[in-house]
Design an enzyme around this catalytic site. Structure first.
Site, PDB file in Angstrom:
ATOM      1  N   SER A  49     132.677  68.766 -23.269  1.00 32.18           N
ATOM      2  CA  SER A  49     131.318  69.293 -23.100  1.00 32.18           C
ATOM      3  C   SER A  49     130.255  68.445 -23.787  1.00 32.18           C
ATOM      4  O   SER A  49     129.058  68.761 -23.690  1.00 32.18           O
ATOM      5  CB  SER A  49     131.254  70.722 -23.647  1.00 32.18           C
ATOM      6  OG  SER A  49     131.433  70.733 -25.047  1.00 32.18           O
ATOM      7  N   THR A 164     128.672  72.850 -25.233  1.00 33.77           N
ATOM      8  CA  THR A 164     127.580  72.130 -25.896  1.00 33.77           C
ATOM      9  C   THR A 164     127.899  72.200 -27.376  1.00 33.77           C
ATOM     10  O   THR A 164     128.605  73.114 -27.798  1.00 33.77           O
ATOM     11  CB  THR A 164     126.246  72.878 -25.646  1.00 33.77           C
ATOM     12  OG1 THR A 164     125.872  72.718 -24.290  1.00 33.77           O
ATOM     13  CG2 THR A 164     125.104  72.382 -26.525  1.00 33.77           C
ATOM     14  N   THR A 182     125.007  67.652 -25.551  1.00 33.16           N
ATOM     15  CA  THR A 182     125.842  68.191 -24.465  1.00 33.16           C
ATOM     16  C   THR A 182     125.929  67.228 -23.297  1.00 33.16           C
ATOM     17  O   THR A 182     125.038  66.398 -23.090  1.00 33.16           O
ATOM     18  CB  THR A 182     125.250  69.534 -23.960  1.00 33.16           C
ATOM     19  OG1 THR A 182     126.160  70.139 -23.039  1.00 33.16           O
ATOM     20  CG2 THR A 182     123.919  69.346 -23.254  1.00 33.16           C
ATOM     21  N   ARG A 192     119.716  66.833 -13.457  1.00 33.71           N
ATOM     22  CA  ARG A 192     119.434  68.174 -14.004  1.00 33.71           C
ATOM     23  C   ARG A 192     119.363  68.104 -15.539  1.00 33.71           C
ATOM     24  O   ARG A 192     120.217  67.530 -16.189  1.00 33.71           O
ATOM     25  CB  ARG A 192     120.533  69.141 -13.572  1.00 33.71           C
ATOM     26  CG  ARG A 192     120.425  70.556 -14.154  1.00 33.71           C
ATOM     27  CD  ARG A 192     121.316  70.733 -15.365  1.00 33.71           C
ATOM     28  NE  ARG A 192     121.407  72.129 -15.811  1.00 33.71           N
ATOM     29  CZ  ARG A 192     122.018  72.511 -16.927  1.00 33.71           C
ATOM     30  NH1 ARG A 192     122.615  71.613 -17.684  1.00 33.71           N
ATOM     31  NH2 ARG A 192     122.052  73.767 -17.272  1.00 33.71           N
ATOM     32  N   GLY A 194     119.256  70.617 -18.851  1.00 33.73           N
ATOM     33  CA  GLY A 194     119.476  72.008 -19.247  1.00 33.73           C
ATOM     34  C   GLY A 194     118.528  72.415 -20.367  1.00 33.73           C
ATOM     35  O   GLY A 194     117.448  71.830 -20.540  1.00 33.73           O
ATOM     36  N   ASP A 195     118.960  73.393 -21.124  1.00 35.40           N
ATOM     37  CA  ASP A 195     118.140  73.878 -22.244  1.00 35.40           C
ATOM     38  C   ASP A 195     118.269  73.010 -23.501  1.00 35.40           C
ATOM     39  O   ASP A 195     117.371  72.988 -24.346  1.00 35.40           O
ATOM     40  CB  ASP A 195     118.548  75.318 -22.601  1.00 35.40           C
ATOM     41  CG  ASP A 195     120.038  75.412 -22.991  1.00 35.40           C
ATOM     42  OD1 ASP A 195     120.873  74.723 -22.355  1.00 35.40           O
ATOM     43  OD2 ASP A 195     120.355  76.165 -23.920  1.00 35.40           O
ATOM     44  N   THR A 215     124.197  77.730 -26.714  1.00 35.61           N
ATOM     45  CA  THR A 215     125.096  77.156 -25.730  1.00 35.61           C
ATOM     46  C   THR A 215     125.260  78.212 -24.651  1.00 35.61           C
ATOM     47  O   THR A 215     125.017  79.397 -24.882  1.00 35.61           O
ATOM     48  CB  THR A 215     126.474  76.784 -26.317  1.00 35.61           C
ATOM     49  OG1 THR A 215     127.156  77.989 -26.641  1.00 35.61           O
ATOM     50  CG2 THR A 215     126.353  75.944 -27.559  1.00 35.61           C
ATOM     51  N   GLY A 216     125.692  77.779 -23.482  1.00 34.24           N
ATOM     52  CA  GLY A 216     125.850  78.736 -22.396  1.00 34.24           C
ATOM     53  C   GLY A 216     125.063  78.289 -21.180  1.00 34.24           C
ATOM     54  O   GLY A 216     124.834  77.093 -20.987  1.00 34.24           O
ATOM     55  N   GLY A 218     122.323  77.248 -19.478  1.00 29.29           N
ATOM     56  CA  GLY A 218     121.053  76.737 -19.983  1.00 29.29           C
ATOM     57  C   GLY A 218     119.831  77.243 -19.253  1.00 29.29           C
ATOM     58  O   GLY A 218     118.757  77.409 -19.844  1.00 29.29           O
TER      59      GLY A 218
END
Ligand code: ASP
Length: 309
Positions: A49, A164, A182, A192, A194-195, A215-216, A218
């Protein structure tokens, strides 16, 4: 040892805490500690990850996101969709220190990494490539489906795509810093972000109040500014547990299928109180403070989103 020093991380960050603990205890800055800890995880090829060994995007190319924040002045540096460099967290740190920008992406981020002499490297390992190609073939509709169908089915599969690393640290001076790194959701659409590279979404740090990282899935944190929301709650006087819980409960109104509601947060207050919460039962985190004999891996507080809020 001063009990006030502290690091909290996602569970895969335990090796990073171990690596930097002695230096933190001897007085390095929180900012240096979180960067150094993230570098260790970025080099762990068994972690699919983050960094080298991370799972690639839909095209089979590893694209890395990272951000770092200095809580003393809320200086932030971040990169998104960075290809070909081993330590995105250090490139993010260089953005913080050497550019009048916060976030750079894609080719521009790679060009900056080259310019500062960051270490290039092959990020796609054989094992990660195998997982990627098996996932493509097994996607609903297999290779016959459209690329958009594949992207949707694969990138939202929580069993396979997630992960992450987060680090929040408090140093001997009481300064806070945070780092997130991440490879993002596997099979993600190329480009892309993410967060994780977005201050306020997957990472936020303010030494006056506290810090938080996610994490998760995003996109949920992007839609609700999860990390910043948590720090705002801390500023209003909430405890880390209350602040984290209210940010997770806020996700329930997003009208997403429950199986997509995956969010894990770590929270550290300015006084060194911490919490770790998750929308999934049994999720873990890693933690150490000046009273601990070693890094502990503990269960997060579960927050149920069922029933809506
Ligand atoms: N939050 C990361 C992202 O959306 C992935 C993860 O933490 O599982 O890229």
């Amino acid at each position: 040892m001063n009990p006030d020093i502290q690091i909290i991380a996602s569970a895969n960050g335990a090796i990073g805490i171990d690596a930097v603990w002695e230096n933190l205890a001897h007085g390095i800055r929180a900012l240096d500690a979180v960067e150094a800890a993230a570098r260790v995880v970025e080099d762990n090829v068994d972690d699919h990850s983050v960094g080298t060994g991370g799972l690639p995007n839909l095209d089979g190319i590893v694209e890395l996101d990272a951000s770092i924040m200095d809580g003393d002045n809320r200086a932030a540096g971040a990169v998104a969709a960075l290809r070909g460099y081993r330590h995105p967290i250090s490139v993010a740190r260089a953005v913080l220190e050497r550019l009048p920008h916060v976030l750079i992406v894609g080719d521009g981020a790679a060009r900056f990494a080259q310019e500062i002499g960051a270490e290039a490297g092959e990020l796609l390992t054989e094992e990660a490539e195998k997982i990627w190609s098996e996932g493509l073939t097994a996607a609903p509709g297999g290779l016959a489906g459209t690329i958009l169908e594949r992207a949707k089915a694969l990138t939202t599969d929580p069993e396979r795509a997630v992960g992450t690393v987060n680090f929040l640290a408090r140093d001997l001076n009481g300064s806070l810093a945070s780092a997130v790194s991440t490879s993002g959701w596997a099979w993600k659409w190329p480009g892309r972000a993410g967060d994780s590279p977005i201050p306020g979404a997957g990472n936020y740090c303010d030494s006056r109040f506290g810090s938080a990282a996610c994490t998760g899935y995003g996109e949920l944190a992007l839609r609700t500014s999860t990390a910043r929301t948590i720090v705002n709650r801390l500023a209003e006087g909430a405890s880390p547990l209350e602040a984290g819980r209210s940010a997770l409960l806020d996700l329930a109104s997003l009208d997403e299928p429950t199986e997509n509601m995956i969010m894990h947060v770590v929270v550290l207050s300015k006084d060194g109180e911490h919490a770790a919460l998750s929308t999934q039962r049994g999720a873990l985190y890693a933690w150490r403070d000046g009273n601990s004999k070693s890094t502990e891996v503990l269960e997060r507080t579960y927050v149920s989103l069922e029933g809506g809020h």
